[in-house]
Write an enzyme that holds these catalytic residues in place. Structure first.
Site, short mmCIF file in Angstrom:
data_model
loop_
_atom_site.label_atom_id
_atom_site.label_comp_id
_atom_site.label_asym_id
_atom_site.label_seq_id
_atom_site.Cartn_x
_atom_site.Cartn_y
_atom_site.Cartn_z
N THR A 377 0.87 -1.24 -0.04
CA THR A 377 -0.07 0.02 -0.05
C THR A 377 0.83 1.27 0.05
O THR A 377 1.95 0.85 0.26
CB THR A 377 -0.86 -0.18 1.31
N THR A 395 -4.38 2.27 -1.82
CA THR A 395 -3.99 1.04 -2.35
C THR A 395 -4.30 0.22 -3.44
O THR A 395 -5.61 0.95 -3.62
CB THR A 395 -3.97 0.12 -0.92
N ASP A 419 -10.53 -7.98 1.10
CA ASP A 419 -10.50 -7.46 2.30
C ASP A 419 -12.05 -7.75 2.95
O ASP A 419 -11.94 -7.59 4.39
CB ASP A 419 -10.40 -6.16 2.51
N SER A 448 -11.06 -1.91 6.14
CA SER A 448 -9.69 -1.64 5.73
C SER A 448 -8.91 -1.45 7.05
O SER A 448 -9.42 -1.09 8.02
CB SER A 448 -9.52 -0.26 5.09
N SER A 449 -7.46 -1.39 6.95
CA SER A 449 -6.76 -1.07 8.06
C SER A 449 -5.93 -0.12 7.92
O SER A 449 -5.30 0.46 8.79
CB SER A 449 -5.84 -2.31 8.43
N GLY A 469 1.08 -1.65 4.86
CA GLY A 469 1.44 -3.02 5.42
C GLY A 469 0.10 -3.70 6.01
O GLY A 469 0.18 -4.52 7.07
N GLY A 470 -0.86 -3.48 5.47
CA GLY A 470 -2.11 -4.39 5.96
C GLY A 470 -2.46 -4.29 7.11
O GLY A 470 -2.54 -3.42 7.55
O1 DON Z 1 -6.98 -1.85 3.27
C1 DON Z 1 -6.20 -2.56 3.91
O2 DON Z 1 -6.14 -2.64 5.17
C2 DON Z 1 -5.61 -3.19 2.81
N1 DON Z 1 -6.04 -3.70 1.81
C3 DON Z 1 -4.39 -2.72 2.74
C4 DON Z 1 -3.32 -3.56 1.98
C5 DON Z 1 -1.95 -3.11 2.40
O3 DON Z 1 -1.70 -2.36 3.33
C6 DON Z 1 -1.30 -4.02 1.75
N2 DON Z 1 0.24 -3.23 2.10
N3 DON Z 1 1.03 -2.50 2.45
#
Ligand code: DON
Length: 568
Positions: A377, A395, A419, A448-449, A469-470
């Protein structure tokens, strides 16, 4: 070699601007400037933002220009085919946020990814056409511009058009990212057209990478605003591509997509104000719950990254992530989320009372599980000369998203629908959450995070922070804030410091490799925690207003290759 690419980037920047910006690449020593700063995963994109600031644009203008530039220079996450969130805090005290998270298409159903056996077919919620959500980025940036922008829209998109049309040098980060996805490019001809050379070979370091289709799409957006993406030529192109390849997004989906201006969530921490993203991000609520829990400890005395400190952080994380899994989802579909309670300091005090200061608790595996999220992201932060700040995370979900380029459009499509909770009712230790708040529904946004956050003091923005970072994003942003407030680090030190992550389940803490001494790890494990080492956790970007000295500071995380803070 690195210097060589930096100089190419600089030449490009000079070409874009009449006078060079001061800039720092990344690292513990922050950039310190007088007039405004942008910290992003791509130094070239940061420079684009600074150029807009120099032209008299405000933080929102600079953020829009940076976001479009990242869609060209940082294609693993910078995007027009994905979605995200912007948090704004003006020097005048006005704070707001924009939700441009992708939506499930009208044709989506709760069980769209399941086979007759009730299991997800071929990872189809993460890979392939059905994982693609209706993109939100262009609508979000356009809405933010309508509400808060000051320079003409076309001027903000122009630098990105030029970068795509004239080309950028292939940096090591681009080179290695393209290499890692070689098989995806080969699988999708529309992607090969963008990410491989005309003869099918891979781009080499230093090659000029020109993106004519993306330049054309950006030009439509430049000329027609939101409609340039959601109507007319691009809408037809995208819907045709979907129909021809088993996707379900239609012209109607695009036409109906709306970005939403939302009230941010708010909390306080040791007298500072925390302004962050509300659902459909879980970031703000989860982070404020953790800050409320941790406020009850003297963390400065406990010591940065001591075993005791990491224990307290872990226990706060465990509890707040359990609440996240149970309660949070798209607010347009979940009217009864207990946000007031989750943000309440008395609730946090009750949660804190369940923490044993010397011993790890055990995550209750009968209740919640964890779903896989990737690590790509991008976040950037902006401060303008008047002190207004923007914190923006967006992202494509995985690195390069679905890895599928919209044919003729030149832009990557997201795989954000992964997600959602794909299997209703199934929550287990193997990695699934099936709670109702985040099940698939037409036009719903997946949870989302992403946690773009602004910390303010006496109603004025102090710092803007966030990270990719997910699910680790929330913990990365938390630790960044603690690093500044409790441990007195400057923004450069704060983004660089080592981080940990715990997310309730699996009941394991990950430590970034190379940051923690064996002694610390031993004491921590002795308290009953299971830990594992991992590679980098996120890539944080922050800006800070040092009012005492009249300076703006930018901290760009050296964990990603092309990152850089720029300012003037
Ligand atoms: O929205 C979210 O939380 C995830 N789809 C974000 C994905 C993500 O941060 C991947 N990368 N760094």
């Amino acid at each position: 070699m690195r210097l060589f690419y930096r100089s190419i980037a600089l030449v490009l920047c000079i070409a874009l601007s009449t006078s060079t910006s001061l800039y720092a690449t990344s690292g513990r020593t922050p950039l310190r400037v007088e007039n405004g700063v942008v910290a992003s995963a791509s130094l070239t994109a940061s420079e684009v933002g600074v150029e807009i600031l120099k032209q008299g644009g405000n933080a929102v203008d600079a953020a829009i220009a940076t976001a479009f530039a990242l869609a060209v220079t940082w294609p693993s996450a910078g995007n027009i085919g994905g979605g995200g969130f912007m948090v704004y805090h003006g020097e005048d005290g006005h704070a707001t946020s924009f939700d441009f998270r992708e939506k499930a298409p009208l044709a989506a159903t709760e069980t769209m990814y399941l086979g007759l056996d009730g299991k997800v077919v071929n990872n189809s919620n993460h890979i392939g056409m059905l994982a693609i959500g209706v993109p939100g980025t262009v609508a979000g940036l356009y809405k933010a511009h309508e509400e808060l922008g000051s320079l003409p829209w076309a001027d903000l998109v122009a630098p990105a058009v030029a970068l795509a049309r004239d080309g950028i040098p292939i940096s090591y980060a681009l080179y290695s990212g393209f290499q890692q996805n070689q098989s995806a490019w080969e699988q999708h001809p529309s992607s090969a057209e963008v990410f491989l050379k005309a003869d099918g070979s891979a781009y080499e370091l230093g090659d000029l990478w020109v993106q004519p289709d993306l330049a054309k799409t950006l030009q439509l957006i430049q000329e027609q605003g939101r409609d340039g993406f959601y109507k007319g030529e691009n809408a037809k192109l995208l819907a045709d591509f979907m129909r021809a390849n088993g996707g379900v997004i239609t012209e109607e989906d695009l036409e109906q997509y709306e970005a939403v201006e939302r009230e941010p969530v708010r909390g306080t921490y040791r007298g500072y104000e925390i302004i962050s993203m509300a659902p459909p991000s879980s970031g703000g609520v989860t982070m404020i719950e953790m800050l409320n829990i941790l406020e009850g400890y003297d963390l400065a005395a406990v010591g940065h990254n001591s075993a005791q400190y990491l224990h307290l952080l872990t226990e706060a994380m465990r509890r707040a992530y359990a609440d996240r899994a149970e309660h949070l989802g798209d607010p347009d579909f979940n009217e009864s989320m207990p946000l007031d309670e989750l943000l309440d300091k008395e609730y946090a005090a009750r949660v804190r009372a369940t923490i044993d200061p010397d011993r790890a608790s055990v995550s209750d595996e009968t209740q919640f599980g964890n779903a896989y999220e990737s690590d790509e992201t991008t976040h950037f932060s902006v401060a303008d000369k008047d002190g207004n700040m923007v914190s923006l995370t967006y992202t494509l979900e995985f690195g390069y998203g679905s890895r599928i380029v919209a044919e003729g459009g030149g832009y990557l499509l997201n795989n954000e629908l992964g997600d959602f909770n794909a299997v209703p009712g199934v929550t287990d230790r193997s990695g699934q959450i099936g709670t109702p708040a985040n099940l698939v529904a037409p036009q719903k946004r997946p949870l989302s995070s992403m946690s773009p956050t602004i910390v303010a003091q006496d109603g004025k923005p102090l710092m803007a922070v966030g990270s990719p970072g997910g699910r680790t994003i929330i913990n990365t942003t938390l630790q960044l804030i603690l690093n500044v407030i409790d441990h007195g680090m400057n923004i450069g030190e704060a983004v660089e410091a080592g981080r940990i992550h715990h997310q309730w389940l699996p009941d394991i803490t990950t430590f970034e490799e190379g940051f923690f001494s064996p002694d610390t790890v031993n004491i921590y494990q002795g308290m009953g925690h299971e830990m594992r080492e991992r590679g980098r956790q996120g890539s944080a970007m922050g800006v800070y207003h040092d009012r005492e000295n009249g300076l703006f500071l930018g901290g760009a995380d050296s964990r990603v290759g092309d990152s850089g803070a720029a300012g003037y």
